[in-house]
Design a protein around this motif. Structure first.
Motif, PDB file in Angstrom:
ATOM      1  N   GLY A 237       0.804  -1.210   0.000  1.00  0.00           N
ATOM      2  CA  GLY A 237       0.000   0.000   0.000  1.00  0.00           C
ATOM      3  C   GLY A 237       0.842   1.266   0.000  1.00  0.00           C
ATOM      4  N   PRO A 238       0.178   2.422   0.145  1.00  0.00           N
ATOM      5  CA  PRO A 238       0.899   3.704   0.173  1.00  0.00           C
ATOM      6  C   PRO A 238       1.948   3.747   1.278  1.00  0.00           C
ATOM      7  N   LEU A 239       3.042   4.424   1.003  1.00  0.00           N
ATOM      8  CA  LEU A 239       4.173   4.613   1.922  1.00  0.00           C
ATOM      9  C   LEU A 239       4.919   3.313   2.222  1.00  0.00           C
ATOM     10  N   SER A 240       4.619   2.249   1.468  1.00  0.00           N
ATOM     11  CA  SER A 240       5.294   0.975   1.741  1.00  0.00           C
ATOM     12  C   SER A 240       6.805   1.094   1.509  1.00  0.00           C
ATOM     13  N   LEU A 241       7.215   1.873   0.517  1.00  0.00           N
ATOM     14  CA  LEU A 241       8.645   2.042   0.258  1.00  0.00           C
ATOM     15  C   LEU A 241       9.327   2.736   1.436  1.00  0.00           C
ATOM     16  N   ILE A 242       8.675   3.744   1.987  1.00  0.00           N
ATOM     17  CA  ILE A 242       9.245   4.462   3.131  1.00  0.00           C
ATOM     18  C   ILE A 242       9.385   3.533   4.331  1.00  0.00           C
ATOM     19  N   TYR A 243       8.332   2.757   4.570  1.00  0.00           N
ATOM     20  CA  TYR A 243       8.382   1.822   5.698  1.00  0.00           C
ATOM     21  C   TYR A 243       9.473   0.769   5.499  1.00  0.00           C
ATOM     22  N   THR A 244       9.651   0.312   4.257  1.00  0.00           N
ATOM     23  CA  THR A 244      10.682  -0.693   3.982  1.00  0.00           C
ATOM     24  C   THR A 244      12.074  -0.134   4.226  1.00  0.00           C
ATOM     25  N   VAL A 245      12.305   1.102   3.787  1.00  0.00           N
ATOM     26  CA  VAL A 245      13.612   1.727   4.000  1.00  0.00           C
ATOM     27  C   VAL A 245      13.898   1.882   5.492  1.00  0.00           C
ATOM     28  N   LEU A 246      12.886   2.309   6.254  1.00  0.00           N
ATOM     29  CA  LEU A 246      13.071   2.463   7.698  1.00  0.00           C
ATOM     30  C   LEU A 246      13.355   1.118   8.362  1.00  0.00           C
ATOM     31  N   ASP A 247      12.666   0.078   7.890  1.00  0.00           N
ATOM     32  CA  ASP A 247      12.888  -1.250   8.466  1.00  0.00           C
ATOM     33  C   ASP A 247      14.287  -1.758   8.135  1.00  0.00           C
ATOM     34  N   ILE A 248      14.750  -1.514   6.907  1.00  0.00           N
ATOM     35  CA  ILE A 248      16.099  -1.934   6.517  1.00  0.00           C
ATOM     36  C   ILE A 248      17.147  -1.203   7.360  1.00  0.00           C
ATOM     37  N   CYS A 249      16.922   0.078   7.589  1.00  0.00           N
ATOM     38  CA  CYS A 249      17.858   0.837   8.428  1.00  0.00           C
ATOM     39  C   CYS A 249      17.934   0.276   9.842  1.00  0.00           C
ATOM     40  N   SER A 250      16.783  -0.144  10.360  1.00  0.00           N
ATOM     41  CA  SER A 250      16.773  -0.710  11.716  1.00  0.00           C
ATOM     42  C   SER A 250      17.459  -2.067  11.771  1.00  0.00           C
ATOM     43  N   LEU A 251      17.517  -2.770  10.612  1.00  0.00           N
ATOM     44  CA  LEU A 251      18.135  -4.099  10.567  1.00  0.00           C
ATOM     45  C   LEU A 251      19.608  -4.065  10.158  1.00  0.00           C
ATOM     46  N   LEU A 252      20.145  -2.895   9.879  1.00  0.00           N
ATOM     47  CA  LEU A 252      21.544  -2.806   9.447  1.00  0.00           C
ATOM     48  C   LEU A 252      22.527  -3.403  10.450  1.00  0.00           C
ATOM     49  N   PRO A 253      22.282  -3.294  11.760  1.00  0.00           N
ATOM     50  CA  PRO A 253      23.215  -3.958  12.706  1.00  0.00           C
ATOM     51  C   PRO A 253      23.296  -5.463  12.528  1.00  0.00           C
ATOM     52  N   GLN A 254      22.269  -6.057  11.871  1.00  0.00           N
ATOM     53  CA  GLN A 254      22.260  -7.509  11.663  1.00  0.00           C
ATOM     54  C   GLN A 254      22.836  -7.896  10.307  1.00  0.00           C
ATOM     55  N   LEU A 479       2.959   6.512  -3.205  1.00  0.00           N
ATOM     56  CA  LEU A 479       1.705   5.762  -3.348  1.00  0.00           C
ATOM     57  C   LEU A 479       1.885   4.381  -3.941  1.00  0.00           C
ATOM     58  N   ASN A 480       3.087   3.989  -4.247  1.00  0.00           N
ATOM     59  CA  ASN A 480       3.385   2.702  -4.858  1.00  0.00           C
ATOM     60  C   ASN A 480       3.159   2.772  -6.367  1.00  0.00           C
ATOM     61  N   LEU A 481       3.448   1.684  -7.064  1.00  0.00           N
ATOM     62  CA  LEU A 481       3.494   1.713  -8.518  1.00  0.00           C
ATOM     63  C   LEU A 481       2.126   1.845  -9.169  1.00  0.00           C
ATOM     64  N   ASP A 482       1.106   1.160  -8.642  1.00  0.00           N
ATOM     65  CA  ASP A 482      -0.202   1.189  -9.286  1.00  0.00           C
ATOM     66  C   ASP A 482      -0.912   2.521  -9.078  1.00  0.00           C
ATOM     67  N   LEU A 483      -1.062   2.928  -7.817  1.00  0.00           N
ATOM     68  CA  LEU A 483      -1.711   4.209  -7.537  1.00  0.00           C
ATOM     69  C   LEU A 483      -0.881   5.378  -8.064  1.00  0.00           C
ATOM     70  N   GLY A 484       0.430   5.238  -7.999  1.00  0.00           N
ATOM     71  CA  GLY A 484       1.295   6.303  -8.506  1.00  0.00           C
ATOM     72  C   GLY A 484       1.081   6.551  -9.983  1.00  0.00           C
ATOM     73  N   LEU A 485       0.903   5.489 -10.764  1.00  0.00           N
ATOM     74  CA  LEU A 485       0.651   5.650 -12.195  1.00  0.00           C
ATOM     75  C   LEU A 485      -0.689   6.334 -12.439  1.00  0.00           C
ATOM     76  N   ALA A 486      -1.717   5.930 -11.710  1.00  0.00           N
ATOM     77  CA  ALA A 486      -3.043   6.535 -11.881  1.00  0.00           C
ATOM     78  C   ALA A 486      -3.009   8.031 -11.557  1.00  0.00           C
ATOM     79  N   VAL A 487      -2.365   8.379 -10.450  1.00  0.00           N
ATOM     80  CA  VAL A 487      -2.273   9.793 -10.064  1.00  0.00           C
ATOM     81  C   VAL A 487      -1.464  10.572 -11.100  1.00  0.00           C
ATOM     82  N   SER A 488      -0.412   9.973 -11.616  1.00  0.00           N
ATOM     83  CA  SER A 488       0.440  10.656 -12.590  1.00  0.00           C
ATOM     84  C   SER A 488      -0.318  10.964 -13.875  1.00  0.00           C
TER      85      SER A 488
END
Length: 762
Positions: A237-254, A479-488
């Motif tokens: 869903g929306p903001l999934s990329l942002i959440y993924t980046v934040l999660d990856i940053c939190s996992l960098l110590p591993q 907004l991710n790829l699908d919604l982002g295309l529609a909005v664009s």
């Protein structure tokens, strides 16, 4: 030297001032229609003959037209070399992009095989390389992970722990991907059959480049988990990329250090060799096939036993041979219909942009509708053979062109190399680290990330296109790829609407010594003609901007059209009351004399006819709008100007002057309206609407109130021309209209300038 020669060139044209009627006579305008009737248009496609059948067959199956004429001497060697080069690239890219689609690497090899053969038969571009592509792969991956998340396949382990059933999950994801691919192909085939290839024109270049750049960011983030050897959570869903980046940053110590080392080494080697290829591409006979680094990585990983010693994540089992075709599960169609349409449009947009580029470069035609059909068949047939959606790849297409590829035969040769790999060599890549595949993806994203340079370029050239680029990029990220295309797409259409609703309006002036008329705000030497306002609109006038057109016209010319119309209505109402009074008087006189002798009756009838003739003459005089007069001291448009508008009752299309009795009459009951309506010395207005390609009913009404070839017919069909707005006031250029006005110095006009120029007096 060339500039001096150009400045010395002059030309002279001597001709009469032409209006529309004269032009029709001189140019002998056709009065008959060459268009087929509706019945003939229906019958034409249904007619069957041998030449027509041959034409249809060659159109829908292009390979039959070019393959029999294939020149082995000219094309065979180049196609062989480029086919081998592209085939080598297909192997690592196919496996790497399959991971983007959340599928096993072998399905990337299938996707690099079957669709390429289908496109060879039905495609029209000679240089593009069909197969896996990062943007399409990530779009497919978003669907497969949404419909088949890991949480749906959790099973209890032997020690009471929960694990994911990888085999069951991957098999289910393949079904989803194949169903999505078949539905995507069906959409593309249907659009191609109904000749809907022009739909891609609504996806502007800034939109496509902004979308692919945003998609590249999604691709980059999705590969970070292989680069660092971590397992982030899955977000949708929306903001999934942002959440993924934040999660990856939190996992960098591993971070798994061995995975990171493998990634950095592979990345360094790939970047260095790629740069060497770019710098010395003119000197190297063939680019260095750095994608073969997968072979070296596989050998090192296998003999150093990296998976067992350092827990390096590898590709895993790659089965030999081809799988039997299987029909897609249609129950998925309802859940992926929106995604399928988005993949169809984006895939075709990328494909046709590359195809058109190579077609223009090498001088051959690319049929956009046939490309839709070819791409649709590649996806539809490929979906039955366990492939996911395809489009053309920029990196592979450039290699195919630069290594001498001349025809689609190069694609067949690359498919043979992939086929040999799938049948015999595939299992050798089971120890290939996924981190190496991820670095291949990173390096191939270089071209997309270079598109960030568009921002500075668009800032200098076109800020509206820059806004489209930024909105597309941000919406794709947020907004991710699908919604982002529609909005664009929606935003891009809005900018088009706003551009037509907010065009540039300007007053034109004559460049002394020429027939050129330029914007007075832009060109200092362009001078306005005294008493004449030339008003230009930069966009087609239709219902969304007609009101603004009228407002700006009044503002820039200083003439209030509404008050002119109000004065005309008052005059018409007064004349109507006078006519009714005359009619009542006539009837009353006729009634009194009804009992008189025959002679008196005849005399009464003669009086009625006389009154009717007078009334008719007044009505004919009312068909003309308004006129401006001026008190001339010497007959040459000098002296004091009278800014009042008057009814030109006796005026016709001839050069006859207005009588002084009419001036006195109008001044007596319309003086106040005249002073309000015109606040400047303007006596004529030219409307330059040469950009207008069509008119609607609102435009016709607007032009009627203020008072091209195809527009002329539309105006005729809308009953625009009348006794008060004759077709003889339609001119072919602005200069013709200006000369006509200057000749009629005692009158005032509105002039409409389109593909022809229209002139109408007030």
């Amino acid at each position: 030297m060339e500039e001096k020669d150009l400045q010395s060139v002059e030309y002279f044209v001597k001709r009469e001032v032409l209006d529309e009627l004269c032009l029709d006579e001189v140019a002998q305008k056709e009065t008959w229609s060459t268009k087929l009737t509706l019945g003939d248009q229906v019958k034409e496609p249904l007619r069957c003959s041998v030449p027509r059948l041959k034409h249809i067959l060659l159109t829908w199956v292009p390979v039959l037209s070019w393959l029999p004429r294939y020149s082995i001497r000219e094309n065979a060697l180049g196609d062989l070399i480029s086919g081998c080069s592209v085939g080598i690239m297909h192997l690592p890219q196919g496996m790497a992009y399959a991971l983007l689609a959340s599928l096993r690497p072998v399905y990337g090899l299938y996707t690099s095989l079957f669709p390429v053969l289908v496109y060879f038969i039905f495609g029209t571009s000679r240089h593009i390389s069909i197969g896996t592509f990062a943007v399409i792969s990530i779009m497919v991956g978003s669907v497969t992970e949404r419909l088949a998340p890991d949480s749906n396949f959790i099973v209890n382990g032997t020690n009471g722990t929960e694990t994911v059933d990888i085999d069951k999950r991957d098999a289910y994801r393949v079904q989803v991907a194949c169903s999505l691919t078949v539905l995507t192909g069906i959409f593309q085939i249907l659009l191609g059959v109904v000749r809907f290839g022009f739909v891609v024109t609504y996806l502007s270049e800034p939109l496509i480049r902004g979308y692919t750049t945003g998609s590249a960011c999604h691709v980059c983030v999705s590969q970070l988990k292989y680069l660092f050897g971590i397992t982030p959570s899955r977000f949708t869903g929306p903001l999934s990329l942002i959440y993924t980046v934040l999660d990856i940053c939190s996992l960098l110590p591993q971070t798994q250090v061995p995975e990171l080392v493998v990634s950095l080494v592979a990345l360094a080697v790939l970047i260095v060799v790629k740069e060497i290829n770019d710098c010395y591409r003119q000197k190297l006979p063939l680019p260095i096939p750095i994608e073969l680094v997968v072979i070296a990585a596989t050998i090192i990983t296998h003999f150093c036993e990296l998976p067992s010693k350092y827990n390096i994540d590898v590709v895993g089992e790659i089965p030999s041979g081809l799988k039997a075709p299987r029909a897609p599960d249609t129950t998925f169609f309802s859940g992926v219909i929106g995604d399928a349409f988005a993949v169809a449009i984006v895939g075709f947009a990328i494909n046709i942009s590359l195809s058109k580029t190579f077609g223009l470069k090498y001088g051959y035609k690319v049929d956009s509708n046939q490309e839709l059909v070819a791409l649709g068949l590649s996806n539809t047939i490929g979906g039955f053979f366990h492939c996911y959606s395809v489009t053309s790849s920029l990196s592979r297409s450039l290699v195919q062109e630069s290594t001498g590829g001349k025809t689609q035969v190069a694609g067949v040769i690359s498919s043979i190399i992939v086929l040999i790999t799938v049948l015999k060599i595939g299992p050798l890549f089971e120890d290939l680290p996924k981190a190496v595949l991820s670095t291949i993806v990173f390096v191939n994203l270089k071209g997309m990330f270079k598109q960030f340079m568009d921002v500075s370029l668009l800032w200098k050239t076109n800020k509206v296109d820059l806004l489209v680029w930024l909105v597309t990029f941000i919406s794709t990220i947020v907004l991710n790829l699908d919604l982002g295309l529609a909005v664009s797409v929606a935003f891009s259409m809005l900018t088009f609407i706003f551009r037509t609703q907010l065009p540039r309006y300007s007053i034109l002036g004559n460049l002394p010594g020429t027939e050129l008329y330029l914007d007075t705000d832009t060109y200092k030497e362009a001078k306005e003609i005294p008493g004449i306002k030339i008003f230009r609109s930069s966009a087609t006038i239709y219902y969304t901007n007609a009101e603004m057109f009228l407002e700006v016209l009044q503002e820039k010319t200083g003439i209030e059209i509404g008050k002119l119309l109000s004065a005309k209505k008052k005059r018409d109402a007064k004349q109507k009351r006078r006519q009714e009074k005359e009619k009542k008087k006539t009837k009353k006189e006729a009634k009194k004399q009804s009992l008189s002798c025959t002679f008196s009756l005849k005399e009464s009838q003669m009086n009625i006819e006389t009154v009717s003739e007078r009334t008719k003459g007044e009505r004919n005089g009312n068909s003309v709008d308004f006129s401006m007069t001026e008190t001339a001291t010497d007959g040459l448009h000098k002296g004091q100007m009278n800014l009042a508008y008057e009814p030109d009752i006796t005026m016709s299309d001839s050069d006859s002057a207005t009588g002084s009795d009419h001036i006195t009459e109008f001044s007596r009951h319309g003086d106040e309206e005249k002073k309000r309506a015109c606040k400047s010395g303007t006596h004529s207005i030219i409307l330059d609407i040469s950009t207008t390609s069509f008119v609607d009913t609102v435009t016709v009404k607007t032009l009627k109130n203020v008072c091209v070839s195809c527009v002329v017919e539309q105006l005729e069909a809308a009953d625009f021309f009348s006794a008060s707005i004759p077709k003889s006031r339609l001119f072919i250029t602005v200069h013709d209209a200006v000369l006509y006005i200057r000749k009629k110095q005692w009158k005032a006009y509105f002039v409409l300038v389109g593909h022809h120029q229209y002139l109408s007096h007030f």
